[in-house]
Design a protein around this motif. Structure first.
Motif, PDB file in Angstrom:
ATOM      1  N   HIS A 124      20.390  97.084  20.676  1.00  0.00           N
ATOM      2  CA  HIS A 124      20.158  95.642  20.813  1.00  0.00           C
ATOM      3  C   HIS A 124      19.142  95.160  19.763  1.00  0.00           C
ATOM      4  CE1 HIS A 124      19.217  91.951  23.372  1.00  0.00           C
ATOM      5  NE2 HIS A 124      18.170  92.024  22.569  1.00  0.00           N
ATOM      6  N   GLU A 125      18.029  95.884  19.663  1.00  0.00           N
ATOM      7  CA  GLU A 125      16.987  95.484  18.705  1.00  0.00           C
ATOM      8  C   GLU A 125      17.456  95.630  17.261  1.00  0.00           C
ATOM      9  OE1 GLU A 125      14.199  93.813  19.073  1.00  0.00           O
ATOM     10  OE2 GLU A 125      15.023  93.735  21.086  1.00  0.00           O
TER      11      GLU A 125
ATOM     12  N   ASN B   1      18.633  88.543  28.640  1.00  0.00           N
ATOM     13  CA  ASN B   1      17.956  88.110  27.416  1.00  0.00           C
ATOM     14  C   ASN B   1      18.393  86.728  26.956  1.00  0.00           C
ATOM     15  OD1 ASN B   1      15.960  89.958  25.983  1.00  0.00           O
ATOM     16  ND2 ASN B   1      17.474  91.383  26.783  1.00  0.00           N
TER      17      ASN B   1
ATOM     18  N   HIS C 236      19.325  92.633  15.985  1.00  0.00           N
ATOM     19  CA  HIS C 236      18.453  91.562  15.474  1.00  0.00           C
ATOM     20  C   HIS C 236      18.004  91.876  14.053  1.00  0.00           C
ATOM     21  CE1 HIS C 236      17.987  89.462  19.244  1.00  0.00           C
ATOM     22  NE2 HIS C 236      17.446  90.492  19.856  1.00  0.00           N
TER      23      HIS C 236
ATOM     24  N   ASP D  10      15.212  86.258  23.861  1.00  0.00           N
ATOM     25  CA  ASP D  10      16.186  85.779  22.883  1.00  0.00           C
ATOM     26  C   ASP D  10      16.698  84.353  23.173  1.00  0.00           C
ATOM     27  OD1 ASP D  10      15.953  88.175  21.574  1.00  0.00           O
ATOM     28  OD2 ASP D  10      17.550  89.110  22.740  1.00  0.00           O
TER      29      ASP D  10
HETATM   30 ZN   LIG Z   1      16.754  90.682  21.838  1.00  0.00          ZN
END
Ligand SMILES: [Zn+2]
Length: 383
Positions: A67-68, A157, A71, A165
């Motif tokens: 997930h990170e 999120n 980004h 987010d």
């Molecule tokens: Zn995130």
């Protein structure tokens, strides 16, 4: 971010894990083991439920990392810079030192994480079906469960609880309309509201839906609240100080002490001049800064023998043309009350925290005047 340990480096980006995440891992392993034992049946599981729990936690950990990375990859592709990634319990924090230009990219960068989690979640759920047919019913159940966790991660999120987010997307949407500072303040206000809500649900639960006393939700509430407050303050200061040079805020013609002066003399000078710190000069060059705190650490009987150079703290080279925002960040990182300003090796002034605060207050007054008495009206955004 404080309280985090580095576990790996990917493409030069340090990846850290926050202690809070490490602390909840055993609890999560136990919780997942319990869920598997009750949902699937402990007697049908091959192996102890806790072993399955630990395996699931490791997979969740990887899911948060993916997930990170989503980004970060988006930020890097669009010309941004990522200084580090910290994994928290739910989602994480990618510290983007340079944002891709424009609110649209900021929104897409924020969406990249939850979108990845949702896609991963659906893929895992779909992938669990053939596993069940192949006779690995327990693995299939665990994979589907992990898929569900990823979907939850994505959806959670997306809540507009800044700095999560969804809150970043909200800020990006508001930026074109309110300007960056007010958009951040508004998003942070909503984020704090959510934090309060998470805290209340975590403490008292939702009747019939969610049990009371959920420590994870309470921790998330604390993180969201502190994150919202901190980031909103930072954006405000950044916008007020960006564009200002050190030269415009510094106190020119400052005094200094010699490297060979005793701490006793330095103490007397600090008191006489009512200063919190004084630059230390040797052969006309600045070699450090001596603070009241450093003087106090030397026992009184020894102050006549100890030299200023021995207690001086190193300082970065700050020129009059440096940005006031960078100067503030340096002061914060080094926890110094002021910095000497140097031009071609020579001391030309000092910049104190008070100078910066005064600069920010003046800027705020100017901005309010420009907006009229009600403080409304269109604003340019501060990218
Ligand atoms: Zn995130």
């Amino acid at each position: 971010m404080r309280g985090a340990i580095r576990i790996a480096t990917l493409r030069g980006i340090p990846i850290r894990v926050h202690y809070s995440f490490l602390l909840v891992l055993p609890f999560l392993a136990w919780l997942f083991g319990l869920t598997l034992a009750s949902g699937f049946g402990a007697e049908r599981l091959r192996g102890h439920p806790l072993v399955w729990g630990v395996g699931l936690v490791a997979c969740l950990f990887l899911s948060v990392l993916v997930h990170e990375l989503a980004h970060s990859v988006y930020a890097l592709r669009k010309g941004g810079q990522v200084s580090d990634i910290t994994l928290l319990m739910i989602g994480g924090v990618s510290r983007i030192t340079r944002m891709p230009e424009g609110a649209r990219h900021e929104a897409l960068m924020a969406l990249a994480g939850p979108a990845t989690s949702l896609v991963l979640g659906v893929l895992l759920m779909v992938g669990s079906v053939p596993l069940a047919r192949a006779g690995a019913a327990d693995v299939s159940f665990a994979v589907a469960y992990l898929g569900g966790l990823n979907v939850f991660l994505g959806l959670f999120n997306l809540l507009p609880a800044f700095p999560m987010d969804g809150g970043r997307v909200l800020r990006a949407l508001l930026t074109g309309w309110l300007g960056r500072v007010r958009a951040t303040q508004t998003a942070a206000f909503v984020g704090k509201g959510f934090a309060l809500l998470f805290g209340l649900v975590g403490l008292f639960g939702l009747p019939g839906l969610w049990p009371a006393g959920n420590p994870i939700l309470i921790l998330i509430a604390v993180f969201v609240f502190m994150g919202a407050a901190g980031e909103s303050r930072e954006v405000l200061m950044q916008s007020l100080l960006s564009g200002l040079r050190v030269r415009e805020l510094m106190t020119p013609r400052t005094s200094a002490v010699g490297a060979e002066d005793s701490v006793e003399e330095v103490d007397a000078r600090l008191r006489a001049e009512r200063r919190r710190a004084l630059p230390v000069v040797e052969d006309g060059r600045v070699v450090g800064l001596v603070t009241r705190m450093a003087v106090r650490r030397v026992p009184e009987p020894r102050r006549a023998q100890v030299r200023a150079r021995e207690v001086a703290q190193p300082v970065p080279e700050l020129t009059p043309e440096a940005s006031a925002w960078d100067a503030l960040r340096e002061m914060g990182q080094r926890q110094l009350p002021q910095l000497p300003v140097v031009q071609e090796g020579l001391l030309v002034g000092t910049l104190t925290q008070e100078d910066l605060v005064r600069g920010m207050q003046l800027r705020e007054l100017e901005e309010n005047r420009r907006d009229g008495p009600w403080g409304v009206g269109p604003r340019e955004s501060h990218p």
